[in-house]
Design a protein around this motif. Structure first.
Motif, PDB file in Angstrom:
ATOM      1  N   GLY A 280       0.813  -1.214   0.000  1.00  0.00           N
ATOM      2  CA  GLY A 280       0.000   0.000   0.000  1.00  0.00           C
ATOM      3  C   GLY A 280       0.845   1.262   0.000  1.00  0.00           C
ATOM      4  O   GLY A 280       0.543   2.228  -0.713  1.00  0.00           O
ATOM      5  N   LEU A 281       1.913   1.276   0.785  1.00  0.00           N
ATOM      6  CA  LEU A 281       2.810   2.430   0.799  1.00  0.00           C
ATOM      7  C   LEU A 281       3.511   2.600  -0.547  1.00  0.00           C
ATOM      8  O   LEU A 281       3.746   3.726  -1.001  1.00  0.00           O
ATOM      9  N   ARG A 282       3.856   1.482  -1.181  1.00  0.00           N
ATOM     10  CA  ARG A 282       4.508   1.568  -2.496  1.00  0.00           C
ATOM     11  C   ARG A 282       3.573   2.209  -3.512  1.00  0.00           C
ATOM     12  O   ARG A 282       4.000   3.046  -4.324  1.00  0.00           O
ATOM     13  N   ASP A 283       2.290   1.827  -3.488  1.00  0.00           N
ATOM     14  CA  ASP A 283       1.331   2.459  -4.398  1.00  0.00           C
ATOM     15  C   ASP A 283       1.118   3.922  -4.042  1.00  0.00           C
ATOM     16  O   ASP A 283       0.954   4.771  -4.937  1.00  0.00           O
ATOM     17  N   LEU A 284       1.115   4.234  -2.754  1.00  0.00           N
ATOM     18  CA  LEU A 284       0.896   5.617  -2.320  1.00  0.00           C
ATOM     19  C   LEU A 284       2.018   6.532  -2.775  1.00  0.00           C
ATOM     20  O   LEU A 284       1.783   7.625  -3.304  1.00  0.00           O
ATOM     21  N   PHE A 285       3.266   6.096  -2.572  1.00  0.00           N
ATOM     22  CA  PHE A 285       4.419   6.925  -2.918  1.00  0.00           C
ATOM     23  C   PHE A 285       4.909   6.700  -4.345  1.00  0.00           C
ATOM     24  O   PHE A 285       5.869   7.350  -4.760  1.00  0.00           O
ATOM     25  N   ASP A 286       4.262   5.758  -5.046  1.00  0.00           N
ATOM     26  CA  ASP A 286       4.668   5.439  -6.426  1.00  0.00           C
ATOM     27  C   ASP A 286       6.139   5.072  -6.499  1.00  0.00           C
ATOM     28  O   ASP A 286       6.908   5.590  -7.306  1.00  0.00           O
ATOM     29  N   VAL A 287       6.536   4.169  -5.589  1.00  0.00           N
ATOM     30  CA  VAL A 287       7.917   3.707  -5.513  1.00  0.00           C
ATOM     31  C   VAL A 287       8.045   2.379  -6.241  1.00  0.00           C
ATOM     32  O   VAL A 287       7.174   1.520  -6.123  1.00  0.00           O
ATOM     33  N   GLU A 288       9.141   2.208  -6.967  1.00  0.00           N
ATOM     34  CA  GLU A 288       9.355   0.972  -7.723  1.00  0.00           C
ATOM     35  C   GLU A 288      10.666   0.326  -7.274  1.00  0.00           C
ATOM     36  O   GLU A 288      11.568   0.979  -6.774  1.00  0.00           O
ATOM     37  N   ASP A 289      10.736  -0.978  -7.518  1.00  0.00           N
ATOM     38  CA  ASP A 289      11.991  -1.753  -7.343  1.00  0.00           C
ATOM     39  C   ASP A 289      12.545  -1.636  -5.921  1.00  0.00           C
ATOM     40  O   ASP A 289      13.716  -1.330  -5.726  1.00  0.00           O
TER      41      ASP A 289
END
Length: 291
Positions: A280-289
């Protein structure tokens, strides 16, 4: 009256919360983590048999199935499994906090230095990191835990020994991209110190990636810690540990399934919560890899 900067920060916080709350998996993960943390903190006050954490035996109640008196049943010496599972959550969370609390600062600092300075600094740090990454963390943890006497401290040391490498690689990659950005070049032109550039200009731009990686790592650290305990190289009885409880209960399968299945389910739920929160945090911050 709030300043424009404070109002902008507050607005961003509300926007982030709105986006996060619209992600069902992230909310479920956050709820699981919060509930598990609260259970671990309040364990002495909410468990029905807090004295069963220690070396207590009650052979008249051994191998009792789940019931109103014992929600998760009892083990082979009559101790309440629900009580021991709740206290076991505390051990797992302490393990994750300490391991990541040691590994993340080391990995972040090394990644910043390698990514910003380049040259021989980058070569030395990243080659050591590559060598460490080639060693499976569980294998190294097993080796260290086997050499040292099994305990919580040694389990944390065994896992933290290689965990910094993943954060070094992540921060190194981000720093290499950021060091050529205009705001870094502007700071260098204005005569800012290297410490200022690393920790005031570059590091804040890595925080979102670190938060996502930390959430995902917590679940993996808990699983490795449980694996060490399952093999007898982690927390030693009578201290309640989820991996140890699964190992002890496995001896009585399938007749007394609750002694192994329910502590194992607690490990699954806790690890799942951190992974859902990290996604969820990855989708929120648009972080990849970040894996």
């Amino acid at each position: 009256m709030r300043t424009d900067a404070e109002q902008h920060a507050l607005s961003n916080a509300w926007q982030n919360w709105f986006r996060f709350s619209r992600n069902p998996t992230a909310v479920i993960g956050a709820v699981i983590v919060v509930v598990c943390v609260l259970l671990a903190i309040l364990a002495p006050y909410i468990t029905p048999y807090p004295d069963h954490v220690g070396a207590v035996v009650d052979f008249r109640n051994r191998h009792q199935p789940p019931s109103a008196a014992h929600w998760f049943g009892t083990d082979n010496v009559g101790r309440d499994i629900f009580t021991r599972v709740i206290f076991g959550l505390r051990i797992s969370l302490i393990l994750a906090v300490v391991v990541l609390g040691v590994a993340i600062p080391i990995g972040v600092i090394l990644g910043l230095l390698a990514g910003y300075f380049g040259g021989w600094v980058e070569t030395v740090i990243m080659r050591i990191t590559d060598i460490a990454l080639a060693i499976p963390p569980l294998v190294m943890a097993l080796a260290v835990a086997a050499v040292l006497s099994p305990s919580l401290v040694n389990s944390m040391l065994a896992i933290a020994l290689l965990w910094w490498t993943w954060h070094t690689r992540l921060i190194y990659s981000i720093t290499r991209q950021l060091r050529t950005q205009e705001f870094v070049e502007a700071a260098e032109t204005l005569g800012a110190s290297r410490r200022h550039i690393l920790f005031r200009e570059i590091l804040p731009n890595c925080v979102s990636a670190i938060a996502v990686k930390t959430s995902l790592d917590a679940g993996f650290v808990i699983l490795i810690g449980a694996a060490l305990s399952f093999l007898g190289l982690g927390i030693q009885p009578p201290t309640p540990d989820l991996g140890t409880m699964v190992a002890q209960g496995a001896s009585f399968l399938p007749d007394y399934w609750w002694q192994s299945l329910l502590p194992g389910s607690a490990i699954l739920i806790l690890a799942l919560g951190f992974n859902l929160l990290g996604d969820g945090l990855r989708d929120l911050f648009d972080v990849e890899d970040v894996r």
